[in-house]
Motif scaffolding. Structure first.
Motif, mmCIF file in Angstrom:
data_model
loop_
_atom_site.group_PDB
_atom_site.id
_atom_site.type_symbol
_atom_site.label_atom_id
_atom_site.label_comp_id
_atom_site.label_asym_id
_atom_site.label_seq_id
_atom_site.Cartn_x
_atom_site.Cartn_y
_atom_site.Cartn_z
ATOM 1 N N LYS A 66 0.823 -1.210 0.000
ATOM 2 C CA LYS A 66 0.000 0.000 0.000
ATOM 3 C C LYS A 66 0.854 1.255 0.000
ATOM 4 N N GLY A 67 1.972 1.249 0.721
ATOM 5 C CA GLY A 67 2.861 2.401 0.749
ATOM 6 C C GLY A 67 3.838 2.458 -0.401
ATOM 7 N N GLU A 68 3.846 1.404 -1.263
ATOM 8 C CA GLU A 68 4.735 1.361 -2.432
ATOM 9 C C GLU A 68 6.194 1.580 -2.022
ATOM 10 N N LEU A 69 6.604 0.874 -0.942
ATOM 11 C CA LEU A 69 7.970 1.019 -0.455
ATOM 12 C C LEU A 69 8.991 0.431 -1.409
ATOM 13 N N LEU A 70 8.611 -0.585 -2.174
ATOM 14 C CA LEU A 70 9.539 -1.233 -3.105
ATOM 15 C C LEU A 70 9.357 -0.726 -4.531
ATOM 16 N N GLY A 71 8.622 0.320 -4.703
ATOM 17 C CA GLY A 71 8.421 0.871 -6.034
ATOM 18 C C GLY A 71 6.961 1.100 -6.321
ATOM 19 N N PRO A 72 6.646 1.996 -7.255
ATOM 20 C CA PRO A 72 5.245 2.294 -7.558
ATOM 21 C C PRO A 72 4.541 1.118 -8.225
ATOM 22 N N TYR A 99 -4.720 -2.627 -7.803
ATOM 23 C CA TYR A 99 -3.920 -3.453 -6.909
ATOM 24 C C TYR A 99 -3.585 -2.698 -5.621
ATOM 25 N N LYS A 100 -3.330 -1.409 -5.773
ATOM 26 C CA LYS A 100 -3.042 -0.605 -4.579
ATOM 27 C C LYS A 100 -4.257 -0.541 -3.658
ATOM 28 N N GLY A 101 -5.432 -0.401 -4.228
ATOM 29 C CA GLY A 101 -6.650 -0.416 -3.412
ATOM 30 C C GLY A 101 -6.887 -1.759 -2.768
ATOM 31 N N TYR A 102 -6.602 -2.843 -3.504
ATOM 32 C CA TYR A 102 -6.739 -4.175 -2.918
ATOM 33 C C TYR A 102 -5.789 -4.344 -1.729
ATOM 34 N N ALA A 103 -4.594 -3.839 -1.857
ATOM 35 C CA ALA A 103 -3.626 -3.939 -0.757
ATOM 36 C C ALA A 103 -4.128 -3.189 0.472
ATOM 37 N N GLY A 104 -4.732 -2.002 0.248
ATOM 38 C CA GLY A 104 -5.295 -1.265 1.380
ATOM 39 C C GLY A 104 -6.449 -2.011 2.037
ATOM 40 N N ASN A 105 -7.288 -2.656 1.214
ATOM 41 C CA ASN A 105 -8.387 -3.446 1.781
ATOM 42 C C ASN A 105 -7.869 -4.630 2.579
ATOM 43 N N ILE A 106 -6.835 -5.271 2.062
ATOM 44 C CA ILE A 106 -6.239 -6.400 2.790
ATOM 45 C C ILE A 106 -5.672 -5.943 4.125
ATOM 46 N N HIS A 107 -5.021 -4.801 4.132
ATOM 47 C CA HIS A 107 -4.445 -4.278 5.377
ATOM 48 C C HIS A 107 -5.537 -3.920 6.386
ATOM 49 N N ASP A 108 -6.588 -3.266 5.931
ATOM 50 C CA ASP A 108 -7.686 -2.913 6.852
ATOM 51 C C ASP A 108 -8.386 -4.151 7.398
#
Length: 534
Positions: A285-291, A297-306
């Motif tokens: 979600k924070g794109e620490l390893l690159g955009p 996919y970024k939204g899915y990652a945020g949903n998984i984290h929440d």
């Protein structure tokens, strides 16, 4: 007698849990009464016969000794042979009665037929009563007035004794006393004098009076047996219920142990993959390893984290509630300020309140003392109540956080909101684990339903009270009250402020101490200097 037995039977049947079992018990009771030939319960008949038998055995010496006294007294007006023959007859009948009583006690209770033994005792007592009535025949025809008075006196004594010993079974009392009364009355009536007629009427009257007294004793004995049977039935029911409760408690304890083991295992098994899920989803979600090229996919990652955070919170709440219910939640108490904890919790939730446009109002009383409590538990209480208020209050609503002193000397925390409220009939349900109100499902955010039970248990651990007040569509008020014993009182100063003894000026001390006198001024000056130094 039968009416009291019926009342007892009705009470016993009313306690029966199963109506079918009560009917079956009543049928068995009627069958036993018909087979035993009695109007009472067979066990009551047996107890009454046992009382009669024990009374007879206890008087096995008294009655023969009384017969000897009567026989010796009758020798003053009757031939010795008649008196001796009467005495031998009475003692013989008493011997047969004693033998039958001992045989009754020696026989097992299960083999005793009540009607058979009752008839046997009735016939033996009838023979004994006829034998005692033969006393009226001893010295018959004598004109001695003392003999007639002695007969009436003997009848009174015998009636009193038989009423005491044979009142347990009225039929036995009847056949044992009526023959002697008839014999004495017949002897008195044979004299033909009005005085003896009055004495005969007195004998009949006394016999009727003693019969009424015996019926009262019989009713008392039967009531005693009924109460004892009822007590035994209650004791049996209590023992049965106790065994059932012990078994239920044992199963509950076993289930609680199994639940604790399951939660301990599952908490480890769930937290381990959750750490990876939360960590990797946060990296993505924070794109620490690159955009990330795809925004979905970024939204899915945020949903998984929440979702992972929600699941972790649920696991922590379940474990906290389990520890509290198992009595394994230990309080680490220290002096804390309730206002400071509320402010810290508000700072943590301030962003959520601002995102919903909620107006949060703080109302803290002045001069509140510290409290002796577990800071982590108090913080969890505040966070749970404030989180509920944030979830249930609609956008643009108002939340009030009030900390004040209670009239009893304790401190209270009140969280008010303008949410949808809770119906009164649903308040007990929301106080249970995983319980939520019907209107909350429609208007509030998702929740586990464990916040309020945890709050209630944590407040109880501190010896306080928790109350939830709500009015439908007007809001909810959660009130936490900590007892007076939790408030730390500041000790007043032992000396007035500014007048402490250790702060008095040195000059004042010097004036209070007298200067030493010396032979010269130098000595005086030296003395003054030394005094000042001291």
């Amino acid at each position: 007698m039968q009416s009291g037995d019926d009342i007892f039977s009705g009470q016993h049947h009313s306690r029966a849990k199963d109506p079918r079992a009560a009917v079956q018990a009543h049928i068995r009771e009627l069958r036993a009464r018909l087979s035993q030939g009695t109007v009472l319960k067979p066990e009551f008949e047996y107890e009454l016969l046992s009382m009669f038998v024990r009374n007879e055995l206890s008087a096995r010496v008294t009655i023969p000794l009384l017969a000897v006294i009567f026989s010796l007294a009758s020798m003053f007006w009757a031939p010795v042979l008649q008196a001796s023959a009467w005495l031998a007859t009475v003692i013989s009948m008493k011997f047969f009665m004693i033998a039958a009583c001992r045989k009754f006690l020696a026989q097992p209770r299960g083999e005793i037929r009540v009607d058979t033994w009752r008839n046997r005792f009735v016939w033996l007592e009838l023979g004994s009563g006829v034998a005692w009535g033969g006393m009226a025949v001893v010295g018959v025809g004598t004109a001695d007035t003392a003999s007639h008075v002695f007969m009436l006196t003997s009848l009174i004594v015998l009636l009193a004794i038989r009423m005491t010993f044979a009142s347990a079974v009225m039929s036995i009392l009847y056949v044992g006393t009526i023959p002697m009364t008839l014999a004495v009355c017949a002897r008195l009536l044979m004299q033909g004098h009005p005085f003896y007629l009055a004495m005969a009427a007195m004998a009949v009257g006394l016999h009727v009076y003693f019969i009424f007294l015996a019926k009262g004793l019989n009713s008392t004995a039967l009531a005693m047996l009924e109460f004892r049977a009822e007590k035994d039935a209650l004791v049996a029911e209590i023992e049965e219920e106790k065994s059932i409760s012990d078994e239920a408690r044992r199963r509950a304890e076993a289930a609680n142990v199994a639940k604790s083991r399951f939660l301990a295992t599952m908490s480890h098994e769930l937290r381990t993959p959750l750490n990876a899920i939360l960590g990797f989803s946060e990296v993505m979600k924070g794109e620490l390893l690159g955009p990330m090229q795809n925004e979905s996919y970024k939204g899915y990652a945020g949903n998984i984290h929440d979702s992972g955070r929600h699941l972790l919170q649920l696991i922590n709440e379940i474990l906290d509630l389990s520890r509290i219910e198992a009595g394994r939640y230990e309080l680490h108490e220290e002096p804390v300020r309730l206002c400071d904890i509320v402010e810290d919790c508000l700072r943590l939730l301030q962003l959520r309140a601002e995102s919903k446009g909620l107006h949060v109002v703080l109302d803290f009383a002045k001069g509140l003392e510290q409290i002796w409590a577990d800071e982590r538990a108090i913080r969890q209480i505040c966070l749970n109540l404030m989180s509920n208020a944030l979830k249930f209050t609609p956008r643009g609503g108002r939340i009030a956080l009030i900390v004040a002193a209670t009239p009893e000397g304790g401190q209270s925390l009140i969280v008010k909101d303008t949410g949808p409220g809770i119906p009164k009939e649903e308040i007990p349900r929301v106080m249970q684990a995983f319980g939520q109100g019907s209107l909350a499902h429609q208007t509030a955010e998702g929740g586990t339903g464990l916040g309020l039970p945890i709050v209630q248990n944590l407040v109880s651990l501190h010896g306080g009270t928790f109350e939830l007040r709500s009015e439908l569509r007007k809001g909810t008020e959660a009130v936490v009250c900590l007892p007076k014993s939790r408030v730390l009182r500041t000790m007043p100063p032992l000396q007035p402020l500014g007048q402490e003894r250790h702060r008095r000026p040195i000059a004042a001390l010097a004036r209070r101490r007298p200067l030493r006198s010396g032979p010269s001024d130098d000595g005086n000056r030296g003395g003054e200097e030394s005094t000042v130094v001291r």
